[in-house]
Write an enzyme that holds these catalytic residues in place. Structure first.
Site, PDB file in Angstrom:
ATOM      1  N   ASP A 270      25.880  -1.685 -12.868  1.00 47.31           N
ATOM      2  CA  ASP A 270      25.235  -1.094 -12.077  1.00 47.31           C
ATOM      3  C   ASP A 270      25.166   0.359 -12.273  1.00 47.31           C
ATOM      4  OD1 ASP A 270      23.995  -0.323  -9.677  1.00 47.31           O
ATOM      5  OD2 ASP A 270      25.334  -1.167  -8.498  1.00 47.31           O
ATOM      6  N   GLY A 309      15.399  -1.837 -11.599  1.00 50.72           N
ATOM      7  CA  GLY A 309      13.877  -2.077 -12.266  1.00 50.72           C
ATOM      8  C   GLY A 309      13.369  -0.841 -12.603  1.00 50.72           C
ATOM      9  N   TRP A 310      14.138   0.478 -12.728  1.00 49.05           N
ATOM     10  CA  TRP A 310      13.412   1.374 -13.294  1.00 49.05           C
ATOM     11  C   TRP A 310      13.004   1.377 -14.806  1.00 49.05           C
ATOM     12  CZ3 TRP A 310      17.934   5.295 -11.437  1.00 49.05           C
ATOM     13  CH2 TRP A 310      17.711   5.539 -10.023  1.00 49.05           C
ATOM     14  N   ASP A 330      17.809  -2.872  -3.235  1.00 53.37           N
ATOM     15  CA  ASP A 330      18.786  -3.570  -2.714  1.00 53.37           C
ATOM     16  C   ASP A 330      18.072  -4.699  -1.719  1.00 53.37           C
ATOM     17  OD1 ASP A 330      20.658  -2.693  -4.340  1.00 53.37           O
ATOM     18  OD2 ASP A 330      22.164  -2.161  -2.666  1.00 53.37           O
TER      19      ASP A 330
END
Ligand code: GLA
Length: 503
Positions: A270, A309-310, A330
């Protein structure tokens, strides 16, 4: 007179410029007792200024700064924001005190004024050791070969949606027991994934430790394996995870070896505070670094990228070694969140396939914030999307209804179809949507009603690429064959779905 006024204005501006230039600090203690420090560097020239703001989790450039007397205006720019959005601030300078606040206040929130203190006239940012960028430059990015895992979308369970920071060894064992006894495991849900908050500090040799909630990770992994399940864990490329626990920055290979020794089978990695130590062009290589570290252990470990998703991750997630990557922020256990995310996935289908999947986030089925109709839509949509199916509820206390939704074998078969094609929207009439997913043997068809009232919906088989006049049609929630030559028509409940397999 005019000249005098101009002089006075310029003097005021320059006085402001001189005062503003330097390093400023803002300190805040969050409700959980954690201290957050933001460092602002302002560099003024005339009545214009630029600079940067650095926190534990990110750095932003300060742009478009303007000084007008003791008033300032500026914007911050986050390099990972593809849309290039700027966040505007205003401020008031008073000697060594500067009060700033965002120009766009959050509706319903108290005004967020921050009182900054000047700590030096320095205009270069010298990060404290805990924020220093210590990594070597990455070599030019090159795709790595797939790891051969996740030929169909991963299925299992993850602790975050229900347990968040309350997950511990006991709860994981209870979930593992329930996965085996409830039929979840046999329906295909094999990964039991521990999300954030398991981590403690490192030992003197830099080895990551689990905290007191998880006294013995190896023993826990053995227990989960003994139930015919696999076990997953969580970390990130930054120094801190999203919940503020120890991340893997600077310890990537060491952490991968530790997890492999524990018997870990799945890693969710993450991004979070990695924005503080990496630049935009380092995101893909930073993810690949962990992919290579996992592979070097020799243990098959599914690799899940979580960076919301960047930077159009679908374009490089597989090349970086990922088996799946989050495509959004999220999810939460509400119809608006689930439907916005789920129906928003159209167009990403080109990035999904065996071994590499788009991940619209974990399931909320059984958490109580949606109706059964809405949860059936959630399950149907995720299956049409060939999304990872990671349940996120308390498996040890689930209702029959929740179990029936999650273990519907005919729906799971749509998700797990070996062709590995992500479905697409065929047609949209306002809030009524027709979706299809090509299967190795036929096509899955979903009639979705996103509106607040029941609606009559029709699909002609020719619309979804079925040539036969009288194909075999199966309703996957009613578990019934349907006689529907040429087309199918039904009333679909509000927020509901009719999901069919046609061949
Ligand atoms: C981020 C992720 C979530 C969860 C939390 C844990 O918000 O997107 O899925 O892992 O961090 O802190």
């Amino acid at each position: 007179m005019r000249n005098l006024l101009l002089c006075a204005f310029l003097l005021a501006s320059f006085a402001g410029a001189a005062d503003l230039t330097g390093t400023w600090r803002f300190e805040q203690t969050s409700p959980n007792g954690r201290k957050r420090v933001s460092t602002y560097i302002f560099k003024a020239e005339g009545n214009k200024f630029s600079g940067l703001v650095a926190t534990q989790s990110e750095q932003r450039d300060i742009v478009n700064g303007v000084i007008d007397g003791n008033q300032i205006l500026f914007e911050t720019k986050f390099e990972f924001d593809e849309a290039g959005r700027l966040t505007p601030f205003k401020g008031q300078l008073d000697g060594d005190a500067l009060k700033i606040s965002p120009l766009r206040q959050q509706p319903g929130r108290p005004p967020q004024e921050m009182a900054l203190k000047k700590i030096s006239n320095d205009t270069t940012y010298n990060p404290p050791p805990e924020l220093a960028r210590i990594h070597k430059p990455f070599p030019p990015f090159q795709a790595i070969a797939p790891n051969g895992l996740a030929k169909t979308p991963p299925m299992g369970w993850n602790s975050w949606n229900k347990f968040a920071g309350r997950i511990d060894d006991k709860a994981v064992r209870e979930i593992a027991d329930a996965m085996a006894s409830s039929g979840m495991r046999d329906a295909g849900y094999v990964y039991v994934n521990i999300d954030d908050t398991w981590e403690a500090e490192r030992d003197k040799d830099g080895n990551i430790q689990s905290n007191q909630k998880f006294p013995d990770m190896k023993a826990l992994a053995d227990y989960v394996h003994s139930k015919g399940l696999k076990i997953g864990i969580y970390s990130g490329p930054g120094r801190k995870t999203c919940a503020g626990f120890e991340g893997s920055y600077g310890h990537e290979e060491q952490d991968a070896r530790t997890w492999a020794a524990w018997g870990i089978d799945y890693l969710k990695y993450d991004w979070c505070s990695a924005s503080a130590v990496y630049h935009r062009d380092e995101m893909a290589p930073a993810y690949q670094k962990m992919a290579l570290a996992l592979r070097a252990t020799g243990r098959p470990i599914i690799y899940s990228l979580c960076q919301y998703g960047w930077l159009n991750v679908g374009e490089w997630g597989e090349a970086a070694g990922g088996n799946l990557w989050r495509t959004t922020g999220d999810i939460s256990d509400r119809w608006d969140s689930m439907s916005r995310i789920g129906f928003g996935q159209n167009g990403r289908e080109k990035y999904a396939g065996p071994g590499h999947w788009n991940d619209p986030d974990m399931l909320e089925i059984g958490n109580g914030g949606m109706t059964s109709t809405e949860y059936r839509t959630h399950m149907s949509l995720w299956s049409i999307l060939a999304a990872p199916l990671l349940a996120g509820h308390d498996v040890s206390a689930m209702s029959d209804d929740t179990k029936d939704i999650l273990t519907n074998k005919e729906v799971i078969a749509i998700d797990q179809d070996k062709l590995g094609k992500q479905g697409v929207r065929v047609r949209q009439d306002g809030e009524l949507e027709l979706w299809k997913k090509e299967l190795s043997d036929g096509v899955a068809v979903g009639l979705f009603n996103r509106s607040a009232a029941p609606a009559q919906m029709t699909v002609k088989w020719s619309e979804v690429g079925v040539d036969k006049k009288t194909p075999e049609v199966r309703d996957l929630w009613a578990h019934k064959d349907v006689d529907a030559p040429g087309e199918f028509s039904a009333e679909v409940p509000s927020h509901g779905v009719v999901l069919m397999r046609v061949r």
